[in-house]
Design an enzyme around this catalytic site. Structure first.
Site, short mmCIF file in Angstrom:
data_model
loop_
_atom_site.label_atom_id
_atom_site.label_comp_id
_atom_site.label_asym_id
_atom_site.label_seq_id
_atom_site.Cartn_x
_atom_site.Cartn_y
_atom_site.Cartn_z
N GLY A 1 10.10 0.75 6.21
CA GLY A 1 11.09 1.42 5.37
C GLY A 1 12.25 0.49 5.07
O GLY A 1 12.40 -0.56 5.71
N CYS B 1 6.73 -2.64 11.05
CA CYS B 1 8.00 -3.09 10.48
C CYS B 1 9.16 -2.23 11.01
O CYS B 1 9.51 -2.30 12.17
CB CYS B 1 7.92 -3.09 8.96
SG CYS B 1 9.21 -4.10 8.17
N TYR B 2 9.76 -1.39 10.17
CA TYR B 2 10.83 -0.50 10.62
C TYR B 2 10.36 0.37 11.78
O TYR B 2 11.12 0.66 12.71
CB TYR B 2 11.29 0.38 9.46
CG TYR B 2 12.34 1.42 9.82
CD1 TYR B 2 13.68 1.08 9.91
CD2 TYR B 2 11.97 2.74 10.07
CE1 TYR B 2 14.64 2.03 10.25
CE2 TYR B 2 12.92 3.70 10.41
CZ TYR B 2 14.25 3.34 10.49
OH TYR B 2 15.19 4.28 10.83
N HIS C 1 3.26 -6.40 7.79
CA HIS C 1 2.49 -5.34 7.12
C HIS C 1 1.00 -5.70 7.10
O HIS C 1 0.56 -6.48 6.25
CB HIS C 1 3.00 -5.15 5.68
CG HIS C 1 4.36 -4.53 5.60
ND1 HIS C 1 4.55 -3.17 5.66
CD2 HIS C 1 5.58 -5.10 5.50
CE1 HIS C 1 5.85 -2.91 5.58
NE2 HIS C 1 6.50 -4.05 5.49
N GLU D 1 -1.36 -3.81 6.18
CA GLU D 1 -2.05 -3.06 5.14
C GLU D 1 -2.12 -3.78 3.79
O GLU D 1 -2.90 -3.39 2.93
CB GLU D 1 -1.39 -1.69 4.96
CG GLU D 1 0.01 -1.72 4.35
CD GLU D 1 1.13 -1.91 5.36
OE1 GLU D 1 2.29 -1.61 5.05
OE2 GLU D 1 0.83 -2.38 6.49
N ASP E 1 -9.49 14.34 -13.30
CA ASP E 1 -8.97 15.13 -12.18
C ASP E 1 -9.18 16.63 -12.37
O ASP E 1 -9.73 17.31 -11.49
CB ASP E 1 -7.47 14.84 -11.99
CG ASP E 1 -7.18 13.36 -11.91
OD1 ASP E 1 -8.08 12.61 -11.50
OD2 ASP E 1 -6.07 12.94 -12.28
N LYS F 1 -7.39 8.65 -6.74
CA LYS F 1 -8.26 8.70 -7.92
C LYS F 1 -9.69 8.26 -7.62
O LYS F 1 -10.65 8.91 -8.04
CB LYS F 1 -7.67 7.82 -9.04
CG LYS F 1 -8.53 7.72 -10.29
CD LYS F 1 -8.56 9.02 -11.07
CE LYS F 1 -7.28 9.19 -11.85
NZ LYS F 1 -7.35 10.34 -12.80
#
Length: 534
Positions: free
Chosen positions: A60, A91-92, A180, A182, A239, A389
């Site tokens: 964050g 991280c945060y 990070h 990810e 969708d 999606k």
């Protein structure tokens, strides 16, 4: 958002506002493990109600020293430890763990942003016992750093500058990564996440789309009584079509689909979409032409948020009227409205209903989320609201929705209203845009690029430029072309067309569309821009 029925192996992410939080979710789901994001300041009762197998604290933009710095609730660490729930801070999230458990976090003398090299120190659980001394490139983004660890924690990786890059307390099952894992800029990040989830936490890769489909059908049948009818708002996009097909599978002919021509559709969209619904999908669809109604309400409106709100309100008014007509026919008024809201819609329209998100900003009001009137009479059914999606497309394939339809590019709920900058009713803006967009999309199809591109479209700009056409000076419209690649629409890169393709398209547009003498190309990624212009 109502708490869904969770399987034992759910990875719950507490969100503290990182732009990468959704990527953590995507990476974990790609491992066939269900993951869900909730607010980092959720109550302990809310967190425990999901029965998570693992909890991840996201990054964050905050400093843990800020007066209003967000944090997990009192008792969270004790609950996790007593229930054997591993916790990973990123991280945060790492800094929050350190500070809350008695360590020290200070403002770093030298900030670490971007690619950095780290070295694994000795044996560790989070990296694997054989990884000691290994060096790897990771993506850092922090100004504060941990300088003193809480009791029982040890440093298991450091950056080239000597900062703590990873820590762990094996006894308490609490871990932290200052970088990070990810993002793709951390090449071994997925390997670390995979090892952490499967080898350290013992999570099972048992989440399948078929399971979700059956669960959603069960929820729909529990929500809708056997004598009740449901309306589905079909836009012609992937969708809403997948949502309608799923609900139709659950309740059959008690589903009544309505396709609204709001005057903001693409070239020949009504004819093409209705033909597909009838011939390929076999869905019961009523077409309502409300173009004059919408355009009358939008006359003179230039603010994009105002346009979205007006369109959302008019859609609901039409659905209410449609419900009244069905009541006359069936003797009971439909109480539910199905919409194809996706997880990115919920995230970007935050704070979404019931989530109490407070640490990231509203990017846009989605007509399925933030654009709906408060006095709406119909109750919502949103069976796709936890999916991205690509996951919706996978569900569509399971439901036998034609592959060609599933590959359609996303089209915004407000339609061309957010692709005509300014007043959509001014002059012939909509007609010009339809023609330009048709040429652009058809050229992409002819070049065999349609399935490679996530989304492509044209934009009508509220400016005119001087040109020379037919040996005469012109003062005509400017249009922009936009094409991006993406996985889930949360981030995107602009598509790099070959020069000849752009040259051909530009010539076709200027030679075929009256009133256009200049074509520009949008080469902005998301972030910093959004995919749509409004």
């Amino acid at each position: 958002m109502e708490t869904p029925t969770m399987k034992p192996d759910t990875v719950l992410i507490l969100d503290y506002g990182s732009q990468y939080t959704h990527l953590i979710t995507r990476r974990i789901r790609s491992l066939n493990v269900f993951s869900l994001v909730i607010s980092g300041t959720s109550s302990l009762k809310s967190i425990t109600s999901y029965n998570p197998r693992v909890v991840i604290l996201s990054g964050g933009p905050h400093s843990v020293h800020a007066r209003d710095a967000p944090s997990f609730p009192d008792g969270f660490i004790e609950w996790a430890e007593s229930n054997g729930v591993p916790v990973l801070g990123i991280c945060y999230g790492l800094q929050l763990i350190v500070q809350k458990l008695g360590g020290v976090v200070v403002e770093g003398e030298s900030k670490e942003y971007g690619k950095m090299e780290i070295e694994v120190k000795g044996k560790s659980e989070i990296f694997g016992s054989e990884s000691g001394g290994e060096k790897q490139m990771v993506w850092m983004s922090h100004g504060d750093e941990a300088v003193k660890l809480p009791e029982g924690f040890e440093i298991v990786a450091q950056s080239a500058q000597g900062a703590v890059a990873a820590l762990e307390n094996r006894k308490k099952k609490i871990y932290g990564l200052q970088y990070h894992p990810e993002v793709t800029h951390s090449p071994k990040g997925m390997e670390t996440l995979r090892h952490f989830l499967f080898d350290v936490c013992g999570v099972s890769a048992d989440w399948k789309m078929e399971d979700l489909m059956e669960e959603e059908i069960k929820v729909i049948n529990q929500t809708v009584a056997s004598d009740e009818h449901v309306i589905c708002a079909l836009s012609g996009g992937v969708d809403s079509t997948v949502a309608a097909t799923l609900v139709h599978k659950a309740i059959g002919d008690r589903l009544h689909c309505v396709f609204v021509d709001n005057g903001l559709l693409r070239y020949k969209e009504q004819e093409r979409v209705m033909d597909t619904f009838e011939k390929d999908l076999h869905l019961p669809v009523t077409c309502v032409d409300a173009s004059e109604r919408f355009l009358s309400e939008l006359k003179g409106v230039v603010d994009p948020e105002a346009k979205r709100k007006i369109i959302g309100k008019e859609f609901i008014n039409i659905f209410d009227q449609f419900a009244q007509e069905l009541e006359k026919k069936h003797g009971k008024k439909p109480a539910f409205l199905v919409q194809g809201t996706l997880y990115p819609d919920v995230i970007e329209s935050c704070p979404p209903p019931g989530t109490d998100r407070t640490h990231s900003h509203t990017i846009k009001s989605h007509h399925n989320v933030g654009g709906l009137p408060k006095d709406m009479k119909l109750k919502l059914i949103e069976p796709l609201k936890l999916l991205f999606k690509d996951e919706v497309r996978e569900l569509g394939r399971i439901l036998n929705v034609p592959v060609g339809f599933l590959k359609r590019h996303p089209f915004p709920g407000p339609g061309l209203a957010v692709r005509v900058l300014g007043d959509v009713t001014q002059g012939n803006a909509l007609e010009v845009l339809r023609q330009v967009d048709e040429i652009f999309i058809q050229s992409i199809r002819d070049a065999g690029l349609y399935d490679t591109i996530w989304q492509a479209f044209a934009v009508f700009l509220p400016v005119r430029s001087v040109g020379v056409q037919g040996d005469k000076r012109t003062h005509s419209h400017v249009v922009a072309l936009r094409a991006v690649t993406s996985q889930d629409g949360m981030t995107a890169d602009w598509f790099n067309f070959e020069h000849k393709f752009l040259d051909d398209v530009s010539r076709k547009i200027c030679n075929s569309v009256q009133g256009v003498n200049r074509v520009v190309l949008d080469i902005t990624s998301k972030p910093p821009s959004t995919i749509e212009w409004e």
